[in-house]
Design a protein around this motif. Sequence first.
Motif, PDB file in Angstrom:
ATOM      1  N   PHE A 165      -0.196   1.572  11.599  1.00 26.12           N
ATOM      2  CA  PHE A 165      -0.203   1.802  10.151  1.00 26.12           C
ATOM      3  C   PHE A 165      -0.183   3.284   9.779  1.00 26.12           C
ATOM      4  N   LYS A 166      -0.884   4.114  10.553  1.00 24.63           N
ATOM      5  CA  LYS A 166      -1.028   5.534  10.193  1.00 24.63           C
ATOM      6  C   LYS A 166       0.306   6.249  10.084  1.00 24.63           C
ATOM      7  N   LEU A 195       0.832  -1.212   0.000  1.00 20.02           N
ATOM      8  CA  LEU A 195       0.000   0.000   0.000  1.00 20.02           C
ATOM      9  C   LEU A 195       0.864   1.258   0.000  1.00 20.02           C
ATOM     10  N   PHE A 196       1.916   1.251   0.831  1.00 19.86           N
ATOM     11  CA  PHE A 196       2.822   2.403   0.860  1.00 19.86           C
ATOM     12  C   PHE A 196       3.465   2.606  -0.507  1.00 19.86           C
ATOM     13  N   PHE A 197       3.914   1.497  -1.110  1.00 20.24           N
ATOM     14  CA  PHE A 197       4.558   1.580  -2.425  1.00 20.24           C
ATOM     15  C   PHE A 197       3.592   2.159  -3.457  1.00 20.24           C
ATOM     16  N   THR A 198       2.344   1.693  -3.422  1.00 20.06           N
ATOM     17  CA  THR A 198       1.340   2.172  -4.380  1.00 20.06           C
ATOM     18  C   THR A 198       1.086   3.665  -4.218  1.00 20.06           C
ATOM     19  N   GLN A 216       6.801  13.312   8.799  1.00 21.12           N
ATOM     20  CA  GLN A 216       7.727  12.506   9.597  1.00 21.12           C
ATOM     21  C   GLN A 216       8.669  11.703   8.708  1.00 21.12           C
ATOM     22  N   LEU A 217       8.143  11.181   7.602  1.00 16.27           N
ATOM     23  CA  LEU A 217       8.973  10.389   6.689  1.00 16.27           C
ATOM     24  C   LEU A 217      10.063  11.255   6.068  1.00 16.27           C
ATOM     25  N   ASN A 260       9.096   3.887   9.903  1.00 17.67           N
ATOM     26  CA  ASN A 260       8.329   4.738  10.817  1.00 17.67           C
ATOM     27  C   ASN A 260       7.227   3.954  11.514  1.00 17.67           C
ATOM     28  N   VAL A 261       6.600   3.034  10.807  1.00 18.38           N
ATOM     29  CA  VAL A 261       5.598   2.148  11.430  1.00 18.38           C
ATOM     30  C   VAL A 261       6.275   1.272  12.482  1.00 18.38           C
ATOM     31  N   PHE A 262       7.434   0.745  12.146  1.00 15.40           N
ATOM     32  CA  PHE A 262       8.228  -0.091  13.054  1.00 15.40           C
ATOM     33  C   PHE A 262       8.581   0.676  14.334  1.00 15.40           C
ATOM     34  N   LEU A 263       8.958   1.947  14.194  1.00 15.92           N
ATOM     35  CA  LEU A 263       9.377   2.757  15.338  1.00 15.92           C
ATOM     36  C   LEU A 263       8.203   3.244  16.183  1.00 15.92           C
ATOM     37  N   HIS A 264       6.973   3.060  15.673  1.00 13.55           N
ATOM     38  CA  HIS A 264       5.776   3.517  16.403  1.00 13.55           C
ATOM     39  C   HIS A 264       4.812   2.354  16.658  1.00 13.55           C
TER      40      HIS A 264
END
Length: 249
Positions: A156-157, A97-100, A164-165, A148-152
């Motif tokens: 998913f949000k 989804l992120f890639f898309t 932030q990215l 960023n998902v990993f660090l939070h």
Amino acid sequence: MEITVKDIFKMSLKMTGKNKRFVLIVFALLFILNICIAMHEAGDTPYEFIIAIIIVLVYILFVGSLAYFTEKIISESSNPPEYDYNWVFRKGIHEALFFTVYIVIEFVVYYGFDYIIDLFPDYDDILIIAKFLILGVITILPMAAMINVFLHDEKFKYGLKVKQLLHLILNLKTSYFITIVIIRLVIENIIFIAPVSQGFTLTNIIISILSIIIISFLYVIVQFISTLGIVISNKNQYRSQLLKKFESI
């Protein structure tokens, strides 16, 4: 402690060597992916729709495996992680989804700059440089989203918080940024192997297997280089323990 690109490469190589199962899983998924794509391109099978579904599922497992293993190895490096299908599939869907989302942004920026360059040809040199710098940042966005998902706490949000990215990416040293952009572009452009698509002969399959083994190894190293570069360049819960690991290499 000053961490160089060479240090990051050495650490990535070390982590890859200690997790051969990770490389083997990436190889198996890439090989299946290439076979399915070759069959789909051939177009002489009544099961094209099923093959297309398999391609999507294998791709999700592929990107999910890259994200899952990289994160587990960095956060729990004492033992090689087990393969958790639920987490891998969930991460794969997120990453797809992120890639898309970010590939759409990349296309808009790419063609938008082409339009602007046509309008202002006298500034084409400056605009071309700006274009590729911005596209370089966008290229890393899916990876930054995963981190960023990993660090939070896997929320998913945080993969869609563009500000932030960008902060994660822009905190990279110039040498890290250039290295990550170049190696990711190179490895992602050679991921699908031509010999399989040219025919299912024994020679082509052997060449493809050897090629995919090499690419799998490189892809895992690239994943570590990208993740390590971003994590140690930003304040987070894993930075200090990673810096201690770098002292031992």
